[in-house]
Enzyme design. Structure first.
Site, mmCIF file in Angstrom:
data_model
loop_
_atom_site.group_PDB
_atom_site.id
_atom_site.type_symbol
_atom_site.label_atom_id
_atom_site.label_comp_id
_atom_site.label_asym_id
_atom_site.label_seq_id
_atom_site.Cartn_x
_atom_site.Cartn_y
_atom_site.Cartn_z
ATOM 1 N N THR A 143 0.733 -1.150 -0.191
ATOM 2 C CA THR A 143 0.243 0.093 -0.152
ATOM 3 C C THR A 143 0.677 1.235 0.076
ATOM 4 O O THR A 143 0.280 1.930 -0.663
ATOM 5 C CB THR A 143 -0.983 -0.051 1.321
ATOM 6 O OG1 THR A 143 -1.008 -1.340 0.811
ATOM 7 C CG2 THR A 143 -2.101 1.139 1.097
ATOM 8 N N CYS A 413 -5.205 -8.715 3.812
ATOM 9 C CA CYS A 413 -4.552 -8.856 2.820
ATOM 10 C C CYS A 413 -3.492 -8.321 2.783
ATOM 11 O O CYS A 413 -2.820 -7.657 1.565
ATOM 12 C CB CYS A 413 -5.765 -7.917 1.343
ATOM 13 S SG CYS A 413 -6.685 -8.302 0.738
ATOM 14 N N PHE A 414 -2.653 -7.643 4.166
ATOM 15 C CA PHE A 414 -1.518 -7.667 3.952
ATOM 16 C C PHE A 414 -1.210 -6.134 3.097
ATOM 17 O O PHE A 414 -0.087 -5.813 3.354
ATOM 18 C CB PHE A 414 -0.479 -8.765 4.028
ATOM 19 C CG PHE A 414 -1.213 -10.252 4.398
ATOM 20 C CD1 PHE A 414 -1.061 -10.200 5.421
ATOM 21 C CD2 PHE A 414 -2.076 -11.067 2.909
ATOM 22 C CE1 PHE A 414 -2.280 -11.527 5.931
ATOM 23 C CE2 PHE A 414 -2.376 -12.368 3.165
ATOM 24 C CZ PHE A 414 -2.466 -12.346 4.432
ATOM 25 N N CYS A 415 -1.816 -5.515 3.546
ATOM 26 C CA CYS A 415 -0.985 -4.052 3.185
ATOM 27 C C CYS A 415 -0.868 -4.411 1.253
ATOM 28 O O CYS A 415 0.303 -3.792 1.164
ATOM 29 C CB CYS A 415 -0.808 -2.896 3.119
ATOM 30 S SG CYS A 415 -1.112 -2.922 5.151
ATOM 31 N N ASN A 416 -1.869 -5.707 0.770
ATOM 32 C CA ASN A 416 -1.424 -5.318 -0.615
ATOM 33 C C ASN A 416 -1.859 -6.177 -0.907
ATOM 34 O O ASN A 416 -2.710 -6.825 -2.173
ATOM 35 C CB ASN A 416 -0.195 -6.575 -0.890
ATOM 36 C CG ASN A 416 0.618 -6.374 -2.070
ATOM 37 O OD1 ASN A 416 -0.167 -6.376 -3.040
ATOM 38 N ND2 ASN A 416 1.721 -7.341 -2.216
#
Length: 836
Positions: A143, A413-416
């Protein structure tokens, strides 16, 4: 060889020979990480763990030495300046480069380093004579990289999303060479390693873009610069800047050392640093400036030019101790890479091969390759679990069960978002629809219309052990695999062969896979599927009237229950239910997740005297008023707190209650109550609710209701699963009911029939069902003793195929303009209808 035999260290060593760092790894754990005893920590991609010697040596350092502000010139300041410069050199040395080639600019982290590039890069808009700047980034980007788009677009640059396949598929046969005509600056950003899947992208892309051989540089004139997002990669892998001379490399040190947090760096190639132009200038960055005129000359030194104000010099000193500890324990990043990849590969091989008793796979793995080599795959494994029918089990359910086993994983979503969409097949339109359904980044809504919104990630660090893998795999087998456990032998052999071919691993002797059984009761197989009929009667027969058997209120959030027979219902629900809560010395709400002894506090509401009584074994009983008048009690201060992410306004209940709680719980605590003037609305309006629903300090809704028939069914599942490992007698019905901490307990219905009710009427009060209650490790707490067991969460998960919901949330419907609905009485009959 069955699944249990595969989950042994001997099997692991036959498959991968690089484990540990020469000495006994368990000795290292006991010396450096003894605080992790009982914890299986598998979230190293978020932050790794610091060794005790790092902080011990660091604190000895700052205790012995006086470190002054490096902008001064006295002896303590010179010591700081020289130490900081030594750390800069150590960082460059770690990445195999020198101060002649690169400079280190300290930032607050990788994100701040990315923001610095976005703010300083010479973006140019399109003109009649030249094309504008391009900001290019991978779909598989963090992100913080995609977020640079907000700054670049505002300056006229065009954001270009590039897939990894396009980079090489659309490349030119020959490099394009230096462009002397067009001087437009473009920036290409890509991760050295995906923080989502652990995929390692070719470091050769750096030169390929710089020489304009690879797409998109080969199709666009101008000067091309490369930003290599190395934050995920450098946590467990070496990075050699001689081989991949990227122009900008952002890193965060807590991902490498675990400590310090809040410190990172932008490593800048000196030949590229000149293009970065600042507008703001802070202390220490100027060679000269005038306060009355627009005159400013930046510092000549690259680091000084971009480090606004005083750097976090004590944290920087800690980095030096981080390098010392890392080298002493492991011998270097190559050893770490081999160790962590072996653990990830082993876990991948077993998790991707294990199957339910019916042969269906247990896991959907999200990876590009098959973990063939540490040069193409990092120590990250991303997946979703599936039930025996092939349906995805929501990541929140997995996370809750993992917490019960003290296994720490990452979900979401793990900042992705780009990688998440790509692997899970989520369209842009679905992202928008999920937002409308209430799902936002970082929440626990794991399924929307049956489709996953995210996944589960496990990641390894240099102190991870084989036992971590073993505990995780046994956890999956025990909680999510329908017995008997089977293994896809063909797939497992292919994975072994693929890794052996790419990495020279000696082949194991042929393995004969059997239906490895994990759970036995008295030596006999017990399939959860066989329990599906327990407690079920004909679906068309209710078998008697629905009755409200028990009413409980919990005056103090997370403390003991107070059973009542007839109780008034107000605008927030049952009067005085979760009106108070206990906070720690920092004002953070305490729950039984952190402090199980809360359940031993027995609050009692005494309406005639207008008092709340606080009672606990070994403590004198004290009281606080039910209704506080803050104008007459000036010592009761108004304060802010949070409940389930909602900010709430509360009133402190005074020093006597605080002292009583602190003595009993053994830590500084205070009792606070919701301010009578504060309104907290329910986040999601239930279907059928006519007005906005106001809440007390409850988590989700005004009421929680459970069904005795459902409780009895889970008891039967527990009985069928009981083995010697639990060491406890079967929990009785009342014990199980108390663990679910419901307000309303009903009887006379089918197990879990309440899940399908849209509404119900108890007495004269109408209730709307607001959804099912997702359960966590708190139901493992015995409400009588404060002890903890894995039941009933394990049996609930086993019976419901990983779906750990039990009970339904309710909201009442008040007559228009009314503030009180009357009285709820135990023994009342219930009217309802099913959605079926």
């Amino acid at each position: 060889m069955d699944f249990q035999t595969l989950c042994t260290f001997n099997t692991f060593k036959r498959w991968w020979s690089h484990y540990g760092y020469g000495e006994n790894l368990q000795d290292v754990i006991e010396q450096e990480f003894k605080r992790t005893k009982g914890i299986t920590y598998l979230d190293h991609a978020a932050t790794t763990l610091y060794p005790e010697s790092l902080v011990r040596d660091y604190f000895q350092d700052i205790s012995r030495n006086v470190y002054g502000n490096p902008h001064s010139h006295h002896p303590s300041s010179r010591l700081t300046h020289d130490t900081v410069e030594r750390v800069r050199f150590r960082i460059l040395q770690h990445f195999n480069t020198t101060p002649e080639e690169y400079s280190v600019i300290f930032t607050s982290g990788c994100t701040a380093a990315l923001k610095l590039v976005a703010e300083s890069f010479p973006w140019s808009p399109q003109s009649e004579s030249e094309a504008g700047s391009l900001f290019c980034y991978f779909t598989d980007s963090h992100t913080s990289v995609v977020g640079m788009r907000g700054l670049t677009s505002a300056q006229g640059a065009v954001a270009l999303l590039v897939s990894p396949q396009e980079v090489e598929n659309m490349a030119k046969d020959e490099a394009q060479g230096e462009d002397v005509i067009c001087q437009t600056a473009h920036l290409f950003c890509y991760p050295a390693q995906s923080n989502f899947s652990g995929r390692k992208y070719p470091l050769s892309h750096v030169r390929g873009i710089q020489t304009k051989h690879l797409y998109p540089a080969c199709d666009h004139q101008g000067r091309w610069f490369v930003l290599l997002d190395a934050a995920s990669h450098v946590s467990c892998s070496p990075l050699n800047l001689q081989e991949c001379p990227a122009d900008f490399i952002p890193v965060s040190f807590y991902k490498i050392f675990g400590f310090p947090t809040g410190l990172g760096a932008l490593i800048v190639r000196n030949n590229a640093a000149g293009i970065l132009k600042k507008t703001y200038f802070g202390g220490g960055t100027a060679a000269a400036y005038l306060s009355g005129e627009d005159y400013y000359v930046p510092a000549a030194n690259i680091s000084d030019r971009f480090e606004d104000g005083t750097v976090s010099f004590l944290d920087i000193i800690a980095v030096n101790h981080g390098f010392e500890a890392l080298d002493r324990i492991t011998g270097g990043m190559h050893n770490i890479q081999q160790h962590t990849f072996g653990l990830a590969r082993y876990t991948y091989m077993l998790l991707s091969s294990v199957c339910h008793g019916n042969g269906r796979p247990v896991a959907q793995i999200y990876a590009e390759g098959q973990f063939e080599s540490p040069s193409t795959q990092g120590a990250i494994l991303n997946f979703n679990l599936k039930d025996s029918h092939g349906q995805i089990i929501g990541y929140s359910q997995v996370d809750r069960m993992a917490s019960l086993y003290n296994i720490h994983v990452r979900t979401g979503c793990f900042c992705n978002t780009g990688a998440c969409q790509s692997f899970l097949g989520i369209s842009n339109e679905q992202i928008r629809r999920n937002l409308q359904a209430g799902h936002v980044c970082g929440d626990s809504i794991d399924l929307v219309e049956g489709q996953p919104t995210g996944s589960v990630r496990v990641s390894f660090g240099y102190m991870s052990t084989f036992e971590d893998c073993q505990k995780f795999l046994n956890f999956v087998s025990e909680c999510f695999v329908e017995k008997p456990v089977t293994v896809d032998q063909v797939r497992l052999e292919k994975l072994k062969a693929a890794t052996a071919a790419s990495h020279g691993v000696n082949e194991d002797i042929p393995i004969r896979i059997t239906n490895g059984e994990i759970c036995k009761v008295d030596g006999k197989e017990k399939s959860t599927e066989a329990l599906r009929g327990f407690g079920h009667r004909d679906s068309n027969s209710h078998g008697g009237a629905y009755t409200l058997t028990n009413i409980y209120i919990y005056p103090i959030k997370s403390c003991g229950a107070f059973e009542v027979h007839d109780w008034p219902v107000g605008p927030l629900g049952l009067r005085y239910d979760r009106s108070w809560m206990v906070v720690n010395g920092n004002g953070v709400c305490l729950s039984q997740k952190r402090e199980r002894r809360l359940c031993l506090i027995r609050p009692e509401v005494h309406l005639p005297s207008n008092k709340l009584l606080l009672q606990a074994s070994g403590m004198d009983t004290i009281s606080v008023p039910l209704e506080n008048n803050t104008q007459t009690h000036t010592s009761y201060r108004v304060c802010q707190s949070k409940v389930c992410g909602d900010r709430v306004e509360t009133v402190d209940c005074g020093d006597e209650a605080a002292s009583w709680l602190s003595d009993f719980l053994g830590q500084p605590c205070r009792l606070i109550r919701q301010s009578p003037d504060f309104t907290r609305d329910m986040k999601k309006k239930p279907i059928g609710a006519a007005t906005t629903t106001s809440l007390s300090l409850v988590n989700e809704a005004q009421y929680l209701m459970i069904n005795r028939a459902s409780v009895e069914l889970i008891q039967k599942v527990m009985s069928s699963r009981q083995d010697d490992s639990e060491g406890d007698q079967l929990l009785d019905t009342q014990n199980v009911i108390s663990r679910f901490r419901a307000n309303l307990v009903i009887a006379g219905v089918e197990p879990f029939e309440e899940d399908n009710w849209p509404h119900l009427i108890i007495g004269n009060t109408r209730f709307v069902v607001a959804g099912q209650c997702g359960r966590c490790q708190m139901i493992g707490v015995d409400q009588e003793t404060g002890g903890r067991t894995k039941e009933p969460l394990m049996s609930l998960s086993a019976y419901r195929n990983g779906k750990v919901t039990f009970g339904v949330y309710l909201t009442h419907q008040l007559p228009e303009g009314s503030t009180e609905t009357g009285i709820l009485s135990a023994g009342s009959l219930i009217q309802t209808q099913s959605l079926k």
